[in-house]
Design a protein around this motif. Structure first.
Motif, short mmCIF file in Angstrom:
data_model
loop_
_atom_site.label_atom_id
_atom_site.label_comp_id
_atom_site.label_asym_id
_atom_site.label_seq_id
_atom_site.Cartn_x
_atom_site.Cartn_y
_atom_site.Cartn_z
N GLU A 1 0.68 -1.20 0.18
CA GLU A 1 -0.16 -0.09 0.08
C GLU A 1 0.81 1.27 -0.25
OE1 GLU A 1 -3.43 2.14 2.84
OE2 GLU A 1 -2.70 0.03 3.36
N GLU A 2 0.73 2.23 -1.04
CA GLU A 2 1.54 3.42 -1.33
C GLU A 2 1.02 4.41 -0.01
OE1 GLU A 2 4.26 3.67 -2.88
OE2 GLU A 2 3.91 1.64 -3.88
N ASP A 3 2.04 5.13 0.35
CA ASP A 3 1.62 6.30 1.36
C ASP A 3 1.98 7.45 1.07
OD1 ASP A 3 0.59 7.17 3.77
OD2 ASP A 3 1.89 6.09 4.84
N SER A 4 1.81 8.66 1.46
CA SER A 4 2.11 9.97 1.19
C SER A 4 3.66 10.30 1.83
CB SER A 4 1.32 10.84 2.04
OG SER A 4 1.49 10.89 3.25
N THR A 5 4.28 11.14 0.94
CA THR A 5 5.92 11.38 1.46
C THR A 5 5.96 12.96 1.09
OG1 THR A 5 8.04 11.03 0.74
CG2 THR A 5 6.56 11.00 -0.75
N GLU A 6 6.92 13.25 1.93
CA GLU A 6 7.18 14.76 1.92
C GLU A 6 8.49 15.05 1.17
OE1 GLU A 6 7.05 16.41 5.96
OE2 GLU A 6 4.84 16.23 6.08
N ALA A 7 9.20 13.78 0.99
CA ALA A 7 10.66 13.95 0.24
C ALA A 7 10.53 14.25 -1.12
CB ALA A 7 11.19 12.58 0.65
N VAL A 8 11.53 14.73 -1.73
CA VAL A 8 11.74 14.89 -3.18
C VAL A 8 12.33 13.54 -3.69
CG1 VAL A 8 13.14 16.13 -4.99
CG2 VAL A 8 12.06 17.44 -3.03
N VAL A 9 11.68 12.99 -4.73
CA VAL A 9 12.30 11.71 -5.11
C VAL A 9 12.83 12.22 -6.55
CG1 VAL A 9 11.14 9.76 -6.47
CG2 VAL A 9 10.10 10.67 -4.47
N LYS A 10 14.14 11.37 -6.34
CA LYS A 10 15.08 11.59 -7.43
C LYS A 10 15.23 10.42 -8.35
CE LYS A 10 18.83 13.91 -6.62
NZ LYS A 10 20.11 14.08 -5.97
N THR A 11 14.78 10.30 -9.69
CA THR A 11 14.76 8.81 -10.28
C THR A 11 15.51 9.24 -11.54
OG1 THR A 11 13.59 7.13 -11.37
CG2 THR A 11 12.62 9.24 -11.16
#
Length: 479
Positions: free
Chosen positions: A324-334
């Motif tokens: 189950e996915e959740d919210s995040t406050e981080a910046v995602v770098k891909t």
């Protein structure tokens, strides 16, 4: 080693129960042995289990954006509670002694490196699987297309039957019959069409304002009619030429049942390289028509300012066994962000990523990307809504000179004085306008809002629902 925080570990867990179990192991000091490698790319340890021997678990960050988790326990849950407990222990500051990388992990690392070297060598020689042209099984494709065309014929018959009998003439008995026939669409490789029909039938079962239901139902019928017409054109064209390229610009292929593979998206150039993304809103809801739970996040691509959604689908029957996915406050770098076909707000996904804390510069980029002209924003939204198969609830960033009340309703006002009335756009029952009175005074002037738009057929006006507020220092989520 990446920055391992409790929030990061939470994001790895399959569900809330896994989070609790992992935290309990760390809190109860269930790890008699906690170790890390000298270069801090590997965390490993032993956790007390139900047997005589402890479970050996490890978290390998040789590739920080694609960690490898290992555990000797028999759990089908991944990552298991022992790995999560190991990471929670590290995040909480528990002492980890420095030791050499265990021999079994070193062997697995070596084998992985050799596989990667072979893959890179093959890619350089032009023989990698991803470099080869995808081959089409023509006979299987022709059979599938014939079945899909037959299914569209059934859908066409049902749509005409509903139209000819009139919406007001559909009683519970007729609805039950239509529901049974809609199940047959599952035999024709048309999951998207089947879901669209079930959305209409679920709407007709509603006991709310019937006039509003009928108005909304007419729009759903228009969508189904367009899907039948455009779907037939597309399938007949592919039937004549099975080698014809897929339609990578619209959602039609997906609506007809095609599941896009990442290799296909890469072939069509639907990739954002070295992307940085910041989540602005998140929700989880049940999609009755698809019989799935959906974890949906709304993200801004920091390089371009474009707004994209991510959607994680979990079939209701198998939801407990899926992450189950959740919210995040981080910046995602891909390094690779894949963009699915679609016009406004196409869906995105990625396979591996790193995380970093957002800063004032990130929020400044989001605010700069916001549209300052409400007239332009409304025109763009309406153009997409006019397309029967287009986005019915477009999401965009708006810069508002003021947020205030006018005639008892909250409105956003742009620099020219044009106003947009705010309301809740029937988004799976998630209201947000009720929170607006709680905003601080400094949040009402010269701010950026992420909003969702929807055409209210009953009132014949545009509904605008605020999802979040982006300030100079952070994101204020309203859902």
């Amino acid at each position: 080693m990446i920055d391992i925080t409790e929030t990061y570990v939470d994001s790895l867990a399959l569900n809330a129960a896994a989070v609790k179990n992992g935290r309990d192991l760390a809190r109860k000091n269930s790890f008699p042995k906690l170790c890390r490698s000298e270069d801090q790319t590997l965390l490993f340890g032993e956790c007390k289990g139900s047997g005589k021997e402890p479970y050996r678990c490890s978290a390998d960050y040789a590739k920080p954006d694609n960690p490898v988790f290992r555990c000797s326990c028999p759990s089908r849950q991944f990552p298991c509670k022992h790995i999560l407990g190991l990471l929670y222990a590290f995040a909480s500051g528990a002492p980890f002694q420095t030791e050499q990388v265990p021999e079994d992990v070193a062997d697995k690392r070596e084998k992985a490196e050799k596989r990667e070297e072979k893959k890179q060598a093959a890619g350089a020689a032009g023989t990698a699987p991803s470099a080869a042209k995808r081959k089409t099984n023509k006979s299987a494709l022709v059979k599938k297309i014939a079945s899909q065309l037959e299914g569209l014929g059934l859908l066409d018959k049902l749509v005409r039957q509903i139209t000819q009998s009139g919406l007001a003439g559909i009683d519970p008995k007729t609805l039950h019959m239509l529901e049974e026939q809609s199940k047959q669409l599952g035999n024709y490789y048309l999951p998207g069409a089947q879901a669209a029909l079930r959305e209409l039938l679920l709407l007709l079962q509603s006991e709310e304002n019937r006039e509003a239901v009928y108005t909304e139902a007419m729009d759903r019928l228009t969508v189904l009619y367009a899907l039948v017409r455009k779907g037939r054109e597309r399938l007949e064209a592919r039937q004549d030429d099975p080698e014809a390229p897929m339609d990578a610009a619209s959602t039609l292929e997906e609506r007809l049942g095609h599941a896009w593979q990442l290799a296909e998206l890469r072939e069509h150039g639907r990739v954002l390289p070295e992307a940085e993304l910041l989540q602005l809103a998140f929700r989880s809801y049940e999609d009755e028509a698809r019989a799935e739970y959906v974890d949906e996040g709304w993200w801004v691509h920091l390089q371009s300012g474009a707004v994209y959604p991510t959607r994680n689908y979990r079939p209701v029957r198998a939801a407990k066994r899926m992450k189950e996915e959740d919210s995040t406050e981080a910046v995602v770098k891909t390094s690779e962000c894949f963009v699915y076909p679609g016009e406004m707000n196409p869906r995105i996904r990625w396979e591996a990523a790193l995380f970093r804390e957002p800063g004032s510069g990130d929020y400044a980029k989001v605010r700069t990307a916001a549209c300052r002209s409400f007239a332009e924003a409304v025109k763009t939204a309406k153009n997409h809504m006019k397309n029967p198969l287009g986005e019915k609830r477009p999401v965009m960033l708006l810069h508002a000179a003021r947020l205030h009340k006018a005639d008892g309703t909250y409105v956003l006002e742009d620099d020219t004085g044009k106003r947009l009335a705010l309301g809740d756009a029937d988004w799976s029952g998630r209201g947000s306008t009720e929170l607006l009175p709680l905003l601080k005074a400094e949040h009402t002037d010269n701010q950026t809002f992420l909003v969702m738009m929807k055409h209210d057929f009953q009132e014949n006006r545009l509904q605008v629902q605020p999802l979040s507020l982006i300030t100079d220092t952070g994101v204020v989520r309203l859902i």
